[in-house]
Design an enzyme around this catalytic site. Sequence first.
Site, PDB file in Angstrom:
ATOM      1  N   LYS A 260      49.811  37.742  32.270  1.00 15.37           N
ATOM      2  CA  LYS A 260      48.397  37.774  32.667  1.00 15.37           C
ATOM      3  C   LYS A 260      47.716  36.510  32.158  1.00 15.37           C
ATOM      4  O   LYS A 260      48.184  35.873  31.201  1.00 15.37           O
ATOM      5  CB  LYS A 260      47.655  38.998  32.091  1.00 15.37           C
ATOM      6  CG  LYS A 260      47.714  39.160  30.563  1.00 15.37           C
ATOM      7  CD  LYS A 260      46.736  38.356  29.763  1.00 15.37           C
ATOM      8  CE  LYS A 260      46.853  38.613  28.282  1.00 15.37           C
ATOM      9  NZ  LYS A 260      46.121  37.608  27.447  1.00 15.37           N
TER      10      LYS A 260
ATOM     11  N   THR B 204      56.545  33.562  24.531  1.00 19.90           N
ATOM     12  CA  THR B 204      55.837  34.392  23.553  1.00 19.90           C
ATOM     13  C   THR B 204      54.821  33.546  22.782  1.00 19.90           C
ATOM     14  O   THR B 204      54.881  32.317  22.799  1.00 19.90           O
ATOM     15  CB  THR B 204      56.827  35.006  22.532  1.00 19.90           C
ATOM     16  OG1 THR B 204      57.479  33.928  21.860  1.00 19.90           O
ATOM     17  CG2 THR B 204      57.850  35.898  23.217  1.00 19.90           C
TER      18      THR B 204
ATOM     19  N   GLY C 124      49.517  33.936  24.672  1.00 19.01           N
ATOM     20  CA  GLY C 124      48.272  34.470  25.226  1.00 19.01           C
ATOM     21  C   GLY C 124      48.487  34.965  26.652  1.00 19.01           C
ATOM     22  O   GLY C 124      47.534  35.136  27.411  1.00 19.01           O
ATOM     23  N   LEU C 125      49.731  35.210  27.001  1.00 14.31           N
ATOM     24  CA  LEU C 125      50.089  35.642  28.362  1.00 14.31           C
ATOM     25  C   LEU C 125      50.446  37.119  28.432  1.00 14.31           C
ATOM     26  O   LEU C 125      50.719  37.631  29.507  1.00 14.31           O
ATOM     27  CB  LEU C 125      51.263  34.811  28.875  1.00 14.31           C
ATOM     28  CG  LEU C 125      50.993  33.306  29.029  1.00 14.31           C
ATOM     29  CD1 LEU C 125      52.269  32.576  29.457  1.00 14.31           C
ATOM     30  CD2 LEU C 125      49.873  33.038  30.016  1.00 14.31           C
ATOM     31  N   GLY C 126      50.438  37.788  27.280  1.00 13.87           N
ATOM     32  CA  GLY C 126      50.679  39.227  27.258  1.00 13.87           C
ATOM     33  C   GLY C 126      52.095  39.630  27.598  1.00 13.87           C
ATOM     34  O   GLY C 126      52.345  40.772  27.992  1.00 13.87           O
ATOM     35  N   GLY C 127      53.056  38.739  27.442  1.00 18.26           N
ATOM     36  CA  GLY C 127      54.425  39.050  27.857  1.00 18.26           C
ATOM     37  C   GLY C 127      55.007  40.263  27.167  1.00 18.26           C
ATOM     38  O   GLY C 127      55.568  41.159  27.804  1.00 18.26           O
TER      39      GLY C 127
ATOM     40  N   SER D 297      53.322  42.649  25.709  1.00 17.55           N
ATOM     41  CA  SER D 297      52.534  43.815  26.134  1.00 17.55           C
ATOM     42  C   SER D 297      53.001  44.319  27.489  1.00 17.55           C
ATOM     43  O   SER D 297      53.099  45.515  27.738  1.00 17.55           O
ATOM     44  CB  SER D 297      51.053  43.416  26.198  1.00 17.55           C
ATOM     45  OG  SER D 297      50.619  42.902  24.948  1.00 17.55           O
ATOM     46  N   SER D 298      53.301  43.377  28.375  1.00 15.77           N
ATOM     47  CA  SER D 298      53.740  43.746  29.728  1.00 15.77           C
ATOM     48  C   SER D 298      55.073  44.485  29.690  1.00 15.77           C
ATOM     49  O   SER D 298      55.255  45.504  30.380  1.00 15.77           O
ATOM     50  CB  SER D 298      53.876  42.479  30.590  1.00 15.77           C
ATOM     51  OG  SER D 298      54.096  42.788  31.931  1.00 15.77           O
TER      52      SER D 298
ATOM     53  N   ASP E  53      46.471  44.736  24.725  1.00 15.12           N
ATOM     54  CA  ASP E  53      46.706  44.153  26.058  1.00 15.12           C
ATOM     55  C   ASP E  53      47.570  45.043  26.939  1.00 15.12           C
ATOM     56  O   ASP E  53      47.703  44.793  28.127  1.00 15.12           O
ATOM     57  CB  ASP E  53      47.456  42.811  25.904  1.00 15.12           C
ATOM     58  CG  ASP E  53      46.518  41.639  25.784  1.00 15.12           C
ATOM     59  OD1 ASP E  53      47.010  40.512  25.603  1.00 15.12           O
ATOM     60  OD2 ASP E  53      45.301  41.850  25.868  1.00 15.12           O
TER      61      ASP E  53
HETATM   62  C1  LIG Z   1      43.756  38.013  22.723  1.00 18.20           C
HETATM   63  C2  LIG Z   1      44.127  38.990  23.791  1.00 18.20           C
HETATM   64  O1  LIG Z   1      45.380  38.641  24.321  1.00 18.20           O
HETATM   65  C3  LIG Z   1      43.124  38.972  24.917  1.00 18.20           C
HETATM   66  O2  LIG Z   1      43.702  39.517  26.064  1.00 18.20           O
HETATM   67  C4  LIG Z   1      44.215  40.408  23.221  1.00 18.20           C
HETATM   68  O3  LIG Z   1      43.010  40.789  22.617  1.00 18.20           O
HETATM   69  C5  LIG Z   1      45.344  40.548  22.199  1.00 18.20           C
HETATM   70  O4  LIG Z   1      45.933  41.807  22.465  1.00 18.20           O
HETATM   71  P1  LIG Z   1      47.293  42.218  21.724  1.00 18.20           P
HETATM   72  O5  LIG Z   1      48.169  41.012  21.577  1.00 18.20           O
HETATM   73  O6  LIG Z   1      47.832  43.428  22.421  1.00 18.20           O
HETATM   74  O7  LIG Z   1      46.741  42.575  20.279  1.00 18.20           O
HETATM   75  P2  LIG Z   1      47.233  43.778  19.371  1.00 18.20           P
HETATM   76  O8  LIG Z   1      48.729  43.739  19.275  1.00 18.20           O
HETATM   77  O9  LIG Z   1      46.540  45.029  19.799  1.00 18.20           O
HETATM   78  O10 LIG Z   1      46.580  43.328  17.963  1.00 18.20           O
HETATM   79  C6  LIG Z   1      47.112  42.213  17.274  1.00 18.20           C
HETATM   80  C7  LIG Z   1      46.062  41.777  16.266  1.00 18.20           C
HETATM   81  O11 LIG Z   1      45.021  41.069  16.979  1.00 18.20           O
HETATM   82  C8  LIG Z   1      43.732  41.431  16.458  1.00 18.20           C
HETATM   83  N1  LIG Z   1      42.927  42.015  17.553  1.00 18.20           N
HETATM   84  C9  LIG Z   1      43.503  42.362  18.747  1.00 18.20           C
HETATM   85  C10 LIG Z   1      42.701  42.855  19.768  1.00 18.20           C
HETATM   86  C11 LIG Z   1      41.314  43.000  19.527  1.00 18.20           C
HETATM   87  N2  LIG Z   1      40.489  43.461  20.499  1.00 18.20           N
HETATM   88  N3  LIG Z   1      40.772  42.657  18.328  1.00 18.20           N
HETATM   89  C12 LIG Z   1      41.556  42.163  17.335  1.00 18.20           C
HETATM   90  O12 LIG Z   1      41.043  41.854  16.239  1.00 18.20           O
HETATM   91  C13 LIG Z   1      43.986  42.374  15.295  1.00 18.20           C
HETATM   92  O13 LIG Z   1      44.077  41.591  14.129  1.00 18.20           O
HETATM   93  C14 LIG Z   1      45.353  42.949  15.605  1.00 18.20           C
HETATM   94  O14 LIG Z   1      46.008  43.352  14.427  1.00 18.20           O
HETATM   95  N1  LIG Z   2      59.376  42.463  24.715  1.00 13.48           N
HETATM   96  C1  LIG Z   2      58.732  41.554  23.957  1.00 13.48           C
HETATM   97  N2  LIG Z   2      58.464  40.320  24.440  1.00 13.48           N
HETATM   98  C2  LIG Z   2      57.789  39.405  23.677  1.00 13.48           C
HETATM   99  N3  LIG Z   2      57.337  39.639  22.418  1.00 13.48           N
HETATM  100  C3  LIG Z   2      57.608  40.855  21.900  1.00 13.48           C
HETATM  101  C4  LIG Z   2      58.312  41.854  22.635  1.00 13.48           C
HETATM  102  N4  LIG Z   2      58.405  42.954  21.860  1.00 13.48           N
HETATM  103  C5  LIG Z   2      57.794  42.656  20.692  1.00 13.48           C
HETATM  104  N5  LIG Z   2      57.329  41.396  20.696  1.00 13.48           N
HETATM  105  C6  LIG Z   2      56.576  40.777  19.583  1.00 13.48           C
HETATM  106  O1  LIG Z   2      55.194  40.737  20.017  1.00 13.48           O
HETATM  107  C7  LIG Z   2      54.625  39.462  19.724  1.00 13.48           C
HETATM  108  C8  LIG Z   2      53.517  39.182  20.726  1.00 13.48           C
HETATM  109  O2  LIG Z   2      54.073  39.256  22.023  1.00 13.48           O
HETATM  110  P1  LIG Z   2      53.702  38.066  23.037  1.00 13.48           P
HETATM  111  O3  LIG Z   2      53.842  36.794  22.254  1.00 13.48           O
HETATM  112  O4  LIG Z   2      54.459  38.197  24.289  1.00 13.48           O
HETATM  113  O5  LIG Z   2      52.174  38.305  23.323  1.00 13.48           O
HETATM  114  P2  LIG Z   2      51.252  37.068  23.634  1.00 13.48           P
HETATM  115  O6  LIG Z   2      51.948  36.113  24.548  1.00 13.48           O
HETATM  116  O7  LIG Z   2      50.797  36.575  22.306  1.00 13.48           O
HETATM  117  O8  LIG Z   2      50.113  37.654  24.470  1.00 13.48           O
HETATM  118  P3  LIG Z   2      48.690  37.972  23.961  1.00 13.48           P
HETATM  119  O9  LIG Z   2      48.361  36.985  22.882  1.00 13.48           O
HETATM  120  O10 LIG Z   2      47.842  37.872  25.146  1.00 13.48           O
HETATM  121  O11 LIG Z   2      48.845  39.359  23.413  1.00 13.48           O
HETATM  122  C9  LIG Z   2      55.803  38.497  19.816  1.00 13.48           C
HETATM  123  O12 LIG Z   2      55.577  37.367  18.996  1.00 13.48           O
HETATM  124  C10 LIG Z   2      56.988  39.351  19.288  1.00 13.48           C
HETATM  125  O13 LIG Z   2      57.082  39.223  17.865  1.00 13.48           O
END
Ligand SMILES: C[C@](O)(CO)[C@H](O)COP(=O)(O)OP(=O)(O)OC[C@H]1O[C@@H](n2ccc(N)nc2=O)[C@H](O)[C@@H]1O
Ligand SMILES: Nc1ncnc2c1ncn2[C@@H]1O[C@H](COP(=O)(O)OP(=O)(O)OP(=O)(O)O)[C@@H](O)[C@H]1O
EC number: 2.7.1.148
Length: 270
Positions: free
Chosen positions: A8, A91, A94-97, A99-100, A132
């Site tokens: 995303k 990873t 910021g692409l939510g990989g 999460s997806s 996400d």
């Molecule tokens: C930055 C975004 O990617 C925007 O889409 C998301 O808010 C991040 O979502 P995410 O990676 O699923 O985050 P989570 O795994 O739920 O939380 C990771 C850490 O990010 C911070 N976090 C996340 C989401 C949010 N609304 N507020 C926060 O403060 C918290 O410190 C949390 O411990």
């Molecule tokens: N299937 C997976 N794919 C990628 N990372 C994973 C997975 N399962 C657990 N993780 C852990 O979750 C962390 C965050 O995932 P990812 O980096 O894909 O999110 P992101 O790209 O940071 O997206 P966003 O910041 O939008 O949440 C990774 O650094 C990894 O440690």
Amino acid sequence: MVAFPPCKINLGLHILYKRTDGYHALETCFYPVPWTDILEVIPSDTLAFSQSGDAIPGDPHDNLCLRAYHLLQKDFHLSPVRIHLHKIIPTGAGLGGGSSDGAYTLRLLNDLFNLHLTPTALAAYAAQLGSDCAFFTQDAPQLGTGRGEILTPIDLSLKGKFLVLAKPPIHVSTAEAYAGITPAAPATGLTQTLTQVPLAAWKGQLHNDFEPSVFARHPSIEALKERLYRAGAVYASMSGSGAAVFGIFDKGVDLAFDAGVVHWSGVLTR
Ligand SMILES: C[C@](O)(CO)[C@H](O)COP(=O)(O)OP(=O)(O)OC[C@H]1O[C@@H](n2ccc(N)nc2=O)[C@H](O)[C@@H]1O
Ligand SMILES: Nc1ncnc2c1ncn2[C@@H]1O[C@H](COP(=O)(O)OP(=O)(O)OP(=O)(O)O)[C@@H](O)[C@H]1O
């Protein structure tokens, strides 16, 4: 069963205030992009997880695919499955990989075991995996509020636009990015900007609140964004908490990037 979990981009990202639970209240538009992983879930005698493609930081036992299985296993006493993930989405981008992948594991298990979970029920389970994740139980662009798990469909289409995604060799931790933020209410609400301001005028009006602090620490991410504007992007921004940036173009471009920058481009079909 096989699925192709997309990534995303965030079209606008406002961090409004810090909540008492430590998360931040936000508003953002999640927009799906067909730069996907590949996920297979099949019935098995024992629970197994394997992966191929790009490395994933952290312990494989904590992979979001396995966490998704255990979440449903707790409520539905599922039989074992074998999960294979072929990792393509960068990873720490910021692409939510991640999460997806978690959300699509829930979706595949729902189908495989005929759990009849509605999209709303799936989103509630996904929200337990991460802020996400809920978005990836839906297939259309969504306005995200709350901590990102409250979703409202938004009538917004970038169909036919050419998108370029680029991630420099930098890992931005989401928690670290949030720690660098000073929350503030925006002058204009995100829905108003997205629905009343044409794409050609988003530059300077559609903001990602993470940019100032992340760009200050990583100037090369800002440089990549400016590179996309110089190449003719109508709008460019960092996605989520970074490090990936994206550019939206009216027509296709063929850009070369420095070594270490992983990128994807294509015409958006929705
Ligand atoms: C930055 C975004 O990617 C925007 O889409 C998301 O808010 C991040 O979502 P995410 O990676 O699923 O985050 P989570 O795994 O739920 O939380 C990771 C850490 O990010 C911070 N976090 C996340 C989401 C949010 N609304 N507020 C926060 O403060 C918290 O410190 C949390 O411990
Ligand atoms: N299937 C997976 N794919 C990628 N990372 C994973 C997975 N399962 C657990 N993780 C852990 O979750 C962390 C965050 O995932 P990812 O980096 O894909 O999110 P992101 O790209 O940071 O997206 P966003 O910041 O939008 O949440 C990774 O650094 C990894 O440690």
